[in-house]
Design a protein around this motif. Sequence first.
Motif, PDB file in Angstrom:
ATOM      1  N   LEU A   1       0.826  -1.209   0.000  1.00  0.00           N
ATOM      2  CA  LEU A   1       0.000   0.000   0.000  1.00  0.00           C
ATOM      3  C   LEU A   1       0.861   1.261   0.000  1.00  0.00           C
ATOM      4  CD1 LEU A   1      -2.831  -1.034   2.491  1.00  0.00           C
ATOM      5  CD2 LEU A   1      -3.005  -0.775   0.010  1.00  0.00           C
ATOM      6  N   LEU A   2       1.950   1.242   0.756  1.00  0.00           N
ATOM      7  CA  LEU A   2       2.857   2.397   0.741  1.00  0.00           C
ATOM      8  C   LEU A   2       3.468   2.585  -0.640  1.00  0.00           C
ATOM      9  CD1 LEU A   2       4.629   1.943   4.182  1.00  0.00           C
ATOM     10  CD2 LEU A   2       3.351   3.960   3.474  1.00  0.00           C
ATOM     11  N   GLY A   3       3.882   1.487  -1.255  1.00  0.00           N
ATOM     12  CA  GLY A   3       4.445   1.595  -2.598  1.00  0.00           C
ATOM     13  C   GLY A   3       3.441   2.100  -3.613  1.00  0.00           C
ATOM     14  N   ALA A   4       2.189   1.668  -3.468  1.00  0.00           N
ATOM     15  CA  ALA A   4       1.149   2.101  -4.403  1.00  0.00           C
ATOM     16  C   ALA A   4       0.834   3.582  -4.275  1.00  0.00           C
ATOM     17  CB  ALA A   4      -0.122   1.277  -4.185  1.00  0.00           C
ATOM     18  N   LEU A   5       1.214   4.181  -3.143  1.00  0.00           N
ATOM     19  CA  LEU A   5       0.981   5.612  -2.960  1.00  0.00           C
ATOM     20  C   LEU A   5       2.033   6.470  -3.645  1.00  0.00           C
ATOM     21  CD1 LEU A   5      -0.136   6.255   0.735  1.00  0.00           C
ATOM     22  CD2 LEU A   5      -1.324   6.929  -1.353  1.00  0.00           C
ATOM     23  N   VAL A   6       3.198   5.912  -3.921  1.00  0.00           N
ATOM     24  CA  VAL A   6       4.308   6.695  -4.473  1.00  0.00           C
ATOM     25  C   VAL A   6       3.957   7.142  -5.892  1.00  0.00           C
ATOM     26  CG1 VAL A   6       6.729   6.621  -5.154  1.00  0.00           C
ATOM     27  CG2 VAL A   6       5.991   5.490  -3.046  1.00  0.00           C
ATOM     28  N   PRO A   7       3.950   8.431  -6.160  1.00  0.00           N
ATOM     29  CA  PRO A   7       3.588   8.911  -7.502  1.00  0.00           C
ATOM     30  C   PRO A   7       4.501   8.405  -8.611  1.00  0.00           C
ATOM     31  CG  PRO A   7       3.484  10.699  -5.904  1.00  0.00           C
ATOM     32  CD  PRO A   7       4.129   9.537  -5.200  1.00  0.00           C
ATOM     33  N   LEU A   8       5.729   8.017  -8.269  1.00  0.00           N
ATOM     34  CA  LEU A   8       6.647   7.505  -9.284  1.00  0.00           C
ATOM     35  C   LEU A   8       6.248   6.128  -9.800  1.00  0.00           C
ATOM     36  CD1 LEU A   8      10.071   8.535  -7.653  1.00  0.00           C
ATOM     37  CD2 LEU A   8       8.751   9.763  -9.403  1.00  0.00           C
ATOM     38  N   ILE A   9       5.422   5.414  -9.047  1.00  0.00           N
ATOM     39  CA  ILE A   9       4.965   4.089  -9.464  1.00  0.00           C
ATOM     40  C   ILE A   9       3.808   4.246 -10.449  1.00  0.00           C
ATOM     41  CG2 ILE A   9       4.030   1.883  -8.687  1.00  0.00           C
ATOM     42  CD1 ILE A   9       6.866   2.418  -7.748  1.00  0.00           C
ATOM     43  N   PRO A  10       3.913   3.689 -11.650  1.00  0.00           N
ATOM     44  CA  PRO A  10       2.810   3.798 -12.613  1.00  0.00           C
ATOM     45  C   PRO A  10       1.530   3.184 -12.048  1.00  0.00           C
ATOM     46  CG  PRO A  10       4.795   2.965 -13.669  1.00  0.00           C
ATOM     47  CD  PRO A  10       5.072   2.962 -12.208  1.00  0.00           C
ATOM     48  N   LEU A  11       0.402   3.765 -12.394  1.00  0.00           N
ATOM     49  CA  LEU A  11      -0.872   3.293 -11.866  1.00  0.00           C
ATOM     50  C   LEU A  11      -1.148   1.823 -12.193  1.00  0.00           C
ATOM     51  CD1 LEU A  11      -3.227   6.375 -12.414  1.00  0.00           C
ATOM     52  CD2 LEU A  11      -2.307   5.505 -10.269  1.00  0.00           C
ATOM     53  N   PRO A  12      -0.885   1.344 -13.423  1.00  0.00           N
ATOM     54  CA  PRO A  12      -1.126  -0.086 -13.697  1.00  0.00           C
ATOM     55  C   PRO A  12      -0.327  -1.005 -12.784  1.00  0.00           C
ATOM     56  CG  PRO A  12      -0.862   1.112 -15.754  1.00  0.00           C
ATOM     57  CD  PRO A  12      -0.481   2.061 -14.662  1.00  0.00           C
ATOM     58  N   LEU A  13       0.925  -0.641 -12.508  1.00  0.00           N
ATOM     59  CA  LEU A  13       1.739  -1.451 -11.607  1.00  0.00           C
ATOM     60  C   LEU A  13       1.191  -1.397 -10.182  1.00  0.00           C
ATOM     61  CD1 LEU A  13       4.196  -3.183 -11.041  1.00  0.00           C
ATOM     62  CD2 LEU A  13       5.570  -1.082 -10.839  1.00  0.00           C
ATOM     63  N   ALA A  14       0.758  -0.219  -9.759  1.00  0.00           N
ATOM     64  CA  ALA A  14       0.180  -0.084  -8.414  1.00  0.00           C
ATOM     65  C   ALA A  14      -1.094  -0.920  -8.295  1.00  0.00           C
ATOM     66  CB  ALA A  14      -0.112   1.381  -8.115  1.00  0.00           C
ATOM     67  N   VAL A  15      -1.910  -0.922  -9.331  1.00  0.00           N
ATOM     68  CA  VAL A  15      -3.141  -1.721  -9.314  1.00  0.00           C
ATOM     69  C   VAL A  15      -2.811  -3.204  -9.220  1.00  0.00           C
ATOM     70  CG1 VAL A  15      -5.125  -2.437 -10.690  1.00  0.00           C
ATOM     71  CG2 VAL A  15      -4.533  -0.010 -10.546  1.00  0.00           C
ATOM     72  N   ALA A  16      -1.857  -3.667 -10.031  1.00  0.00           N
ATOM     73  CA  ALA A  16      -1.504  -5.084 -10.034  1.00  0.00           C
ATOM     74  C   ALA A  16      -0.941  -5.530  -8.687  1.00  0.00           C
ATOM     75  CB  ALA A  16      -0.495  -5.363 -11.151  1.00  0.00           C
ATOM     76  N   ALA A  17      -0.027  -4.729  -8.126  1.00  0.00           N
ATOM     77  CA  ALA A  17       0.584  -5.096  -6.841  1.00  0.00           C
ATOM     78  C   ALA A  17      -0.450  -5.114  -5.724  1.00  0.00           C
ATOM     79  CB  ALA A  17       1.706  -4.116  -6.515  1.00  0.00           C
ATOM     80  N   THR A  18      -1.360  -4.145  -5.728  1.00  0.00           N
ATOM     81  CA  THR A  18      -2.385  -4.085  -4.690  1.00  0.00           C
ATOM     82  C   THR A  18      -3.352  -5.258  -4.820  1.00  0.00           C
ATOM     83  OG1 THR A  18      -2.216  -1.672  -4.726  1.00  0.00           O
ATOM     84  CG2 THR A  18      -4.112  -2.616  -3.610  1.00  0.00           C
ATOM     85  N   ALA A  19      -3.680  -5.640  -6.049  1.00  0.00           N
ATOM     86  CA  ALA A  19      -4.573  -6.785  -6.262  1.00  0.00           C
ATOM     87  C   ALA A  19      -3.943  -8.076  -5.752  1.00  0.00           C
ATOM     88  CB  ALA A  19      -4.918  -6.910  -7.746  1.00  0.00           C
ATOM     89  N   VAL A  20      -2.642  -8.249  -5.994  1.00  0.00           N
ATOM     90  CA  VAL A  20      -1.944  -9.442  -5.499  1.00  0.00           C
ATOM     91  C   VAL A  20      -1.934  -9.454  -3.971  1.00  0.00           C
ATOM     92  CG1 VAL A  20       0.293 -10.599  -5.369  1.00  0.00           C
ATOM     93  CG2 VAL A  20      -0.530  -9.720  -7.563  1.00  0.00           C
ATOM     94  N   ALA A  21      -1.676  -8.292  -3.368  1.00  0.00           N
ATOM     95  CA  ALA A  21      -1.676  -8.199  -1.905  1.00  0.00           C
ATOM     96  C   ALA A  21      -3.047  -8.570  -1.336  1.00  0.00           C
ATOM     97  CB  ALA A  21      -1.290  -6.789  -1.468  1.00  0.00           C
ATOM     98  N   LEU A  22      -4.109  -8.092  -1.974  1.00  0.00           N
ATOM     99  CA  LEU A  22      -5.457  -8.420  -1.509  1.00  0.00           C
ATOM    100  C   LEU A  22      -5.726  -9.913  -1.645  1.00  0.00           C
ATOM    101  CD1 LEU A  22      -8.291  -7.740  -0.531  1.00  0.00           C
ATOM    102  CD2 LEU A  22      -8.886  -7.123  -2.894  1.00  0.00           C
ATOM    103  N   LEU A  23      -5.291 -10.513  -2.746  1.00  0.00           N
ATOM    104  CA  LEU A  23      -5.482 -11.949  -2.939  1.00  0.00           C
ATOM    105  C   LEU A  23      -4.781 -12.746  -1.843  1.00  0.00           C
ATOM    106  CD1 LEU A  23      -6.498 -14.326  -4.623  1.00  0.00           C
ATOM    107  CD2 LEU A  23      -4.414 -14.126  -6.007  1.00  0.00           C
TER     108      LEU A  23
END
Length: 255
Positions: free
Chosen positions: A212-234
């Motif tokens: 979640l912290l990584g997904a907040l970083v503006p340098l992280i592209p949104l598609p990558l943030a979505v994918a990483a967050t989805a894996v974490a939720l799974l």
Amino acid sequence: MPPTRPPRPLPSARGDGALAFLALGAALALVGLAAEVSAPALVVSVLLAVTVLGAVVRSTVRRLDEPYGPADRITVARSVLVAVSAALLPVGLAPVLERIADRPADAWCWAVFAVALPAWVLDGIDGRVARRTGTATQAGARFDQEVDAALLLILSVAVAVRLGLPGAWWVLLIGLMRYLFLLALRQRPTWRRPLPHSGYRRTTAGIQGGVLLGALVPLIPLPLAVAATAVALLLLLVSFGRDVVWLERTGRRLS
């Protein structure tokens, strides 16, 4: 025979609580000066922050069965950071809800990240302090767990806002999972038993905050943030699913 040293006095819960509110007040003043939002949004920010910290301080002051120790002092410090993170939520949500912008400003994402990161890092320190000082308690462990849950809920809201609401509503499940489990306990009282140690559970819990912290970083592209967050939720769903299956099987064997 050399004289024995008297035991060091334990920290004061009331004293730490007063210092925590002073620190929060200073942080809220900075938020008020730096944020360009309406007065109602600032009022909500203050109410959220005071509610979070007030619940934490109240639980430490009212604790009677087990002592308040050095590790609890670290957790109270963490709770100040969590309360400030909560105060920042309305600042980022206001432009989105008012349809001024589709997503919050990058500066807001960095601000939440900067405040929440040390709160997440300190999570690995209070437990070590409790064990090294011989002051580990069940109340302290529960106290730490509740602060962790509050931080995850705040981060999940922040990430959902960054990824885009209402489409990213599913991110909120990461922060709500523990509270949904607590609600389920009312319907399934047989689940009220200690869970066995699980490395998978501990690893998965640690992953949630980092992702979640990584997904907040503006340098992280949104598609990558979505994918990483989805894996974490799974991973989190699997973890809770494993625990529920164990509780159900154990309850049937004991009934």
